[in-house]
Design an enzyme around this catalytic site. Structure first.
Site, mmCIF file in Angstrom:
data_model
loop_
_atom_site.group_PDB
_atom_site.id
_atom_site.type_symbol
_atom_site.label_atom_id
_atom_site.label_comp_id
_atom_site.label_asym_id
_atom_site.label_seq_id
_atom_site.Cartn_x
_atom_site.Cartn_y
_atom_site.Cartn_z
ATOM 1 N N GLY A 12 51.538 40.155 46.908
ATOM 2 C CA GLY A 12 50.128 39.966 46.553
ATOM 3 C C GLY A 12 49.648 38.568 46.897
ATOM 4 N N SER A 14 47.695 37.670 49.425
ATOM 5 C CA SER A 14 46.483 37.614 50.258
ATOM 6 C C SER A 14 45.289 37.013 49.542
ATOM 7 C CB SER A 14 46.113 39.031 50.723
ATOM 8 O OG SER A 14 46.060 39.910 49.617
ATOM 9 N N SER A 142 51.467 37.949 32.139
ATOM 10 C CA SER A 142 50.123 37.731 31.576
ATOM 11 C C SER A 142 50.309 37.348 30.122
ATOM 12 C CB SER A 142 49.306 39.014 31.659
ATOM 13 O OG SER A 142 48.234 38.971 30.731
ATOM 14 N N TYR A 155 48.333 47.834 30.744
ATOM 15 C CA TYR A 155 48.546 46.531 31.407
ATOM 16 C C TYR A 155 49.462 45.664 30.539
ATOM 17 C CZ TYR A 155 47.301 42.057 33.628
ATOM 18 O OH TYR A 155 47.338 40.835 34.275
ATOM 19 N N ALA A 157 51.621 46.601 28.338
ATOM 20 C CA ALA A 157 52.984 47.151 28.347
ATOM 21 C C ALA A 157 53.717 46.755 29.627
ATOM 22 C CB ALA A 157 52.932 48.673 28.224
ATOM 23 N N ILE A 188 41.968 34.038 34.483
ATOM 24 C CA ILE A 188 41.905 33.199 35.688
ATOM 25 C C ILE A 188 40.794 33.728 36.607
ATOM 26 C CG2 ILE A 188 43.239 32.270 37.640
ATOM 27 C CD1 ILE A 188 44.439 31.521 34.866
#
Ligand code: NAP
Length: 246
Positions: A12, A14, A142, A155, A157, A188
């Site tokens: 990830g 990019s 997170s 998310y 979990a 963020i």
């Protein structure tokens, strides 16, 4: 330069946090491989930006949640550079909504991209790091992985799974000089939060002790520290970058 001559693979990479980590790693002298799933344009922009300041970077399109594609990603990196010193498991997605509205496909998609990808890449990379007698793995979790968020149950979990994975693998690989840590960002400024309107941004900012969203660079600086020898005695940790929110 803190990462001179090191080879780093960032899933990830990019856009958003991953792209900023790629830029900061490159500034510190690392050779960088940016992985992404579909957004060629974003990847090209990040690659051009890094090259423009003399960095060495390539992009590889692959689905990090697919075990075999993850293997090809790792193998291609090693074919190109001869080694792999740093893995950043950053690829991730989120979906906000009431738990009762979530379907099985949401669970499968989020767990596959956010958590299974971490297993996939770490599994393939660890074999090479063991042979090299060292390395650093950084997982982007997170703050919700530690405390849970209403309307982000799946998310949360997936990120809680990353936290436990990090602590366990960090302990297992510590004797082999492979450090495994996680960064738990707060809110963020990236595309992931583009769905919020101005009122929602204001309301959420008011809940953050620092009264603002964080910047991708503020996460990337910690990634540099965790990838470098500056953090040589730190492993199996989850470190928050959240403006004091949790
Ligand atoms: P973002 O701007 O939405 O970027 C997501 C990145 O993940 C893109 O590069 C995307 O590639 C890539 N990606 C998605 N699915 C993939 C897959 N299956 N295989 C490979 N790459 C894939 O996200 P972000 O905000 O930078 O988030 C990065 C990480 O930080 C995520 O793990 C996220 O959960 C975590 N995080 C973010 C925040 C936040 O507030 N933004 C807070 C806490 C944690 P394409 O460009 O090709 O789509």
């Amino acid at each position: 330069m803190k990462l001179k001559g090191k080879v780093a693979l960032i899933t990830g990479g990019s856009r958003g946090i991953g792209a900023e980590i790629a830029k900061e790693f490159s500034k510190e002298g690392a050779f960088v491989v940016i992985n992404y799933i579909s957004n060629d344009r974003a990847a090209e922009e990040t690659i051009e930006e890094i090259k423009a300041v003399g960095g060495y970077v390539i992009g590889i399109k692959a689905d990090a949640s697919d075990f075999n594609e993850a293997k090809n990603l790792v193998d291609s990196t090693i074919d190109k550079f001869g080694k792999l010193d740093i893995l950043v498991n950053n690829a991730g997605i989120s979906k906000v909504g009431l738990f009762i509205d979530m379907k099985e496909k949401h669970w499968d998609e989020m767990l596959n991209i956010n958590l299974k990808s971490v297993f996939n890449l770490s599994n393939h990379v660890t074999k090479h790091m063991l042979a090299n007698n060292g390395g650093a793995i950084i997982n982007i979790s997170s703050m919700w992985g530690g405390v849970g968020a209403s309307c982000e149950v799946i998310y949360s979990a997936s990120k809680g799974g990353i936290d436990a994975f990090t602590k366990a693998l960090g302990k297992e690989l510590a004797p082999n000089n492979i450090r495994v840590n996680a960064i738990a960002p707060g809110v963020i400024e990236t595309d992931m939060n583009k769905w919020m309107n101005e009122n929602e941004i204001d309301d959420l900012s008011n809940e953050i002790p620092m009264m603002r969203f964080g910047k991708p660079k503020e996460v990337a600086k910690l990634a540099v520290f965790l990838a470098s020898e500056d953090s040589s005695y730190i492993t199996a940790q989850v470190i928050n970058v959240d403006g004091g929110m949790v």
